[in-house]
Design an enzyme around this catalytic site. Sequence first.
Site, mmCIF file in Angstrom:
data_model
loop_
_atom_site.group_PDB
_atom_site.id
_atom_site.type_symbol
_atom_site.label_atom_id
_atom_site.label_comp_id
_atom_site.label_asym_id
_atom_site.label_seq_id
_atom_site.Cartn_x
_atom_site.Cartn_y
_atom_site.Cartn_z
ATOM 1 N N LYS A 166 0.834 -1.203 0.000
ATOM 2 C CA LYS A 166 0.000 0.000 0.000
ATOM 3 C C LYS A 166 0.866 1.250 0.000
ATOM 4 O O LYS A 166 1.641 1.468 0.934
ATOM 5 C CB LYS A 166 -0.902 0.042 1.233
ATOM 6 C CG LYS A 166 -1.882 1.211 1.185
ATOM 7 C CD LYS A 166 -2.594 1.429 2.505
ATOM 8 C CE LYS A 166 -1.872 2.430 3.390
ATOM 9 N NZ LYS A 166 -1.859 3.803 2.896
ATOM 10 N N GLY B 272 7.516 4.295 8.184
ATOM 11 C CA GLY B 272 6.650 5.424 8.537
ATOM 12 C C GLY B 272 6.962 5.916 9.934
ATOM 13 O O GLY B 272 8.091 5.774 10.409
ATOM 14 N N SER B 273 5.955 6.445 10.588
ATOM 15 C CA SER B 273 6.200 7.092 11.874
ATOM 16 C C SER B 273 6.377 6.063 12.992
ATOM 17 O O SER B 273 5.878 4.935 12.915
ATOM 18 C CB SER B 273 5.038 8.013 12.228
ATOM 19 O OG SER B 273 3.913 7.237 12.604
ATOM 20 N N THR B 274 7.089 6.463 14.035
ATOM 21 C CA THR B 274 7.310 5.580 15.177
ATOM 22 C C THR B 274 5.999 5.250 15.872
ATOM 23 O O THR B 274 5.784 4.112 16.303
ATOM 24 C CB THR B 274 8.317 6.227 16.146
ATOM 25 O OG1 THR B 274 9.606 6.238 15.499
ATOM 26 C CG2 THR B 274 8.444 5.438 17.435
ATOM 27 N N GLY C 293 4.361 2.591 13.920
ATOM 28 C CA GLY C 293 5.175 1.385 14.059
ATOM 29 C C GLY C 293 4.895 0.657 15.360
ATOM 30 O O GLY C 293 4.752 -0.574 15.394
ATOM 31 N N GLU D 42 10.843 0.464 9.796
ATOM 32 C CA GLU D 42 11.806 1.545 9.548
ATOM 33 C C GLU D 42 11.064 2.820 9.905
ATOM 34 O O GLU D 42 10.193 3.248 9.175
ATOM 35 C CB GLU D 42 12.253 1.496 8.086
ATOM 36 C CG GLU D 42 13.608 2.148 7.863
ATOM 37 C CD GLU D 42 13.484 3.609 7.539
ATOM 38 O OE1 GLU D 42 13.399 4.397 8.519
ATOM 39 O OE2 GLU D 42 13.469 3.968 6.370
ATOM 40 N N CYS E 226 13.442 10.532 6.951
ATOM 41 C CA CYS E 226 13.495 9.998 8.321
ATOM 42 C C CYS E 226 14.898 10.104 8.906
ATOM 43 O O CYS E 226 15.073 10.180 10.109
ATOM 44 C CB CYS E 226 13.027 8.557 8.338
ATOM 45 S SG CYS E 226 13.761 7.570 7.039
ATOM 46 N N GLU F 89 10.411 14.591 15.883
ATOM 47 C CA GLU F 89 10.698 14.591 14.460
ATOM 48 C C GLU F 89 9.787 15.617 13.780
ATOM 49 O O GLU F 89 8.569 15.533 13.883
ATOM 50 C CB GLU F 89 10.439 13.191 13.896
ATOM 51 C CG GLU F 89 10.888 13.045 12.470
ATOM 52 C CD GLU F 89 10.714 11.629 11.932
ATOM 53 O OE1 GLU F 89 9.745 10.960 12.317
ATOM 54 O OE2 GLU F 89 11.557 11.207 11.124
#
Lengths: 492, 288
Positions: A197, A249-251, A254, A271, A305, A402
């Site tokens: 996706k 993507g974002s933590t 994740g 990641e 990132c 971030e």
Amino acid sequence: MPAKRPNNPARELLFGDLWEFDPAPETADPNIAPRYQLFINGKFTAPKSKKYFDSISPRNEAKVSEIAHAGDSDVNAAFEAATAAFPKWSKTPGAERGKYLYRIARLLQDRAREFAVAETIDGGKPIRESRDFDLPMSAAHFFYHAGWADKLDCAMPGRRLEPLGVAGQIIPWNFPLLMMAWKIAPALATGNTVVIKPAETTSVTAMKFASILQDAALPPGVVNIVTGARETGAAIVGHPAAAKIAFTGSTAVGKWIQRELAGSDKRLTLELGGKAANIVFEDAPIDQAVEGIVNGIFFNQGHVCCAGARLLVQESIASEILHKLKLRMRHLRVGDPLDKNTDIGAINSLAQLQKIRDLVQGGIRQGAEIFQTECRLPKKGFYFAPTLFSGVSSSHRIAQEEIFGPVLSILTFRTPEEAIEKANNTPYGLSAGVWTDKGSRILKMSAELKAGVVWANTYNKFDPASPFGGFKESGFGREGGKQGLLDYAKLA
Amino acid sequence: MNRLPITKTPKCLVGGAFIRSESGRVYPLQDSSGEFFANIPLCTRKDLRNAVEAAAKAFSSWSARSAYNRGQILYRLAEMIEPRAEELVRAIMTTQPDRPAAESEVQTAIDRIVHYAGWTDKYGPLLGSVNPVASSHFNFTVTEPMGIVGIIAPEESSLLGLLSMILPAITSGNAVVALTSHARPYSSILLGEMLAVSDLPAGVVNILTGARADILPTMATHEHIRAVYACVGKAGRTEIQKGCAESVKRTVFLDEEKTIDWHSESAQGLDKIRSFVESKTVWHPIGN
């Protein structure tokens, strides 16, 4: 001995508006369809959800295309196709699988300019970057992994690599096509099939890529592309047929995925975010370092990132670096990403622009000193002037969170130990930069920095042969190299 | 007159010292004939946190040792245990009276230490790489230990199983906090006594006893533990992964519901070491 540098700052050439750049728009036809369907089992398929959403261009807010919104039953169909394709694909000899990947690499090179323009229109990154970085690097990833497909027994001494099954993959909007290449190439080389996706705001090049898969005659179902937003991603994560989930993507997301997968026995690689320190010692080659700092934070509008978002400068050269950085920033051209002279393009979405604005306001409120270049931003579209904060302390939000935008925070340090302490003082651990003339210090610093990638006297360099991925809350698993290959295989 | 033998109060190993649980709680352990054998400490999450602190102190110096030195220390451990093999056999036999099985377990355990002693200076070049990037850069990937690894040892095999899980982690320089078998803790406790007088620095291996329910949730969520290696069933895996998600911790599982052949060659090796190292890639330009 070289002459001592005078204390007065380097002279600045100020041309003002004397020589304006003429517009230099890239005019190649991006060949974007007015509407994109899902790509399931080798065919473009209308979504059972019957829903579509608009993809707009961040450069001028104009509608680019309509994208299918995959619902649960569409994701289900994609997994059925991938599951059905797996037995044959995984038993296809490696050399043959590799040849499909070589074909894909070549077809991508053939249509590189067309794809680069589409990427820039849909995502807002400067054409210079999509043309010179995203596209060549995407093709390189397929070319690199193509060669692995028949050499899988050599990646881990004493062990054979076997495919996992169907890999569910979710990618971000900052490098749409490149992230797709990072995900699909190793998965296919190791004999897995894929349901992937793209990010909601950047689906166009993914769907264009589907046509390359058709042209390459990749067997139906080996790669299935479902577009949509968060719910579509959640359907992939939760699908029982997924043997592995790979997410970039974002933590925060994740962590959510890691929780969702608890007890499922699905493999997972993440990641995630970063807040990299770019550390400049007083013996560094200053002009090169300034270029590296600029590239480190303003590459891709800072939507990276591993962006060098925290500049750590040794105190003795802090004012010199700050001065030169401001000079250099004045020469950055911000504007229409389709213009070949543009350095900094459009912020990917309005939501991201607002997030950047909020964090920058927070930086001002917490007392950091802001510097922004005076640049005329286009009236339409999402743009943000390159921004620099000095007088930042480690506890400031702009030094911890971030930002994912063209915003640099400057902190200072006195000793290497203090630099390491400050650099590692974050839950992230994706990347770091070190600038110094001293070889032994580079090796010492790179050993002490808790980061998956360390750039010494350079920044933001990538290669399919070079593993990329984080320590700590920046995720686990690697992409690229033999290390990345192992994350798509079980050992037999 | 028959002399009354001295019985031993079993203790845990934390930071090189033998401790009872801070809770003061114990549980009774019966031997294979059902007789009372000893009171075993029921460690708490506070004990776990203390052990993590000890492991953190040990990690910086253990990971900084040369690979050669780590190899020598592990080999020395095997040298020290070999003459005391019979003690370990009898420790296993307190709860598992099959002597040949106990002897075989101890022998494999000692050989496994030697196996990993030989890996310390070899896994690096096999897992790392010099990467032929297309730009003019020297680019290499090295492996580094993660930090502190939390271990939930198998219930069945408290010597060989526990050692097979500890060794790949400490080979690369990690420090370990392990919870050993609840039902058969004694051979792990004796192993702890041997580790304590080996050349392994204090705190590199910490062994707790007690109930999983007391330790497992905190082990999963403790931010300073970077990886959890657990031999558990599905419920345990679910709980650990949920907890580990809070700090994006690495998890590696062995399935307790399946039979594990700890004697097998596949219970040791390079891929086990790989589970507890991070790859770090360094770039540098090539030029004048």
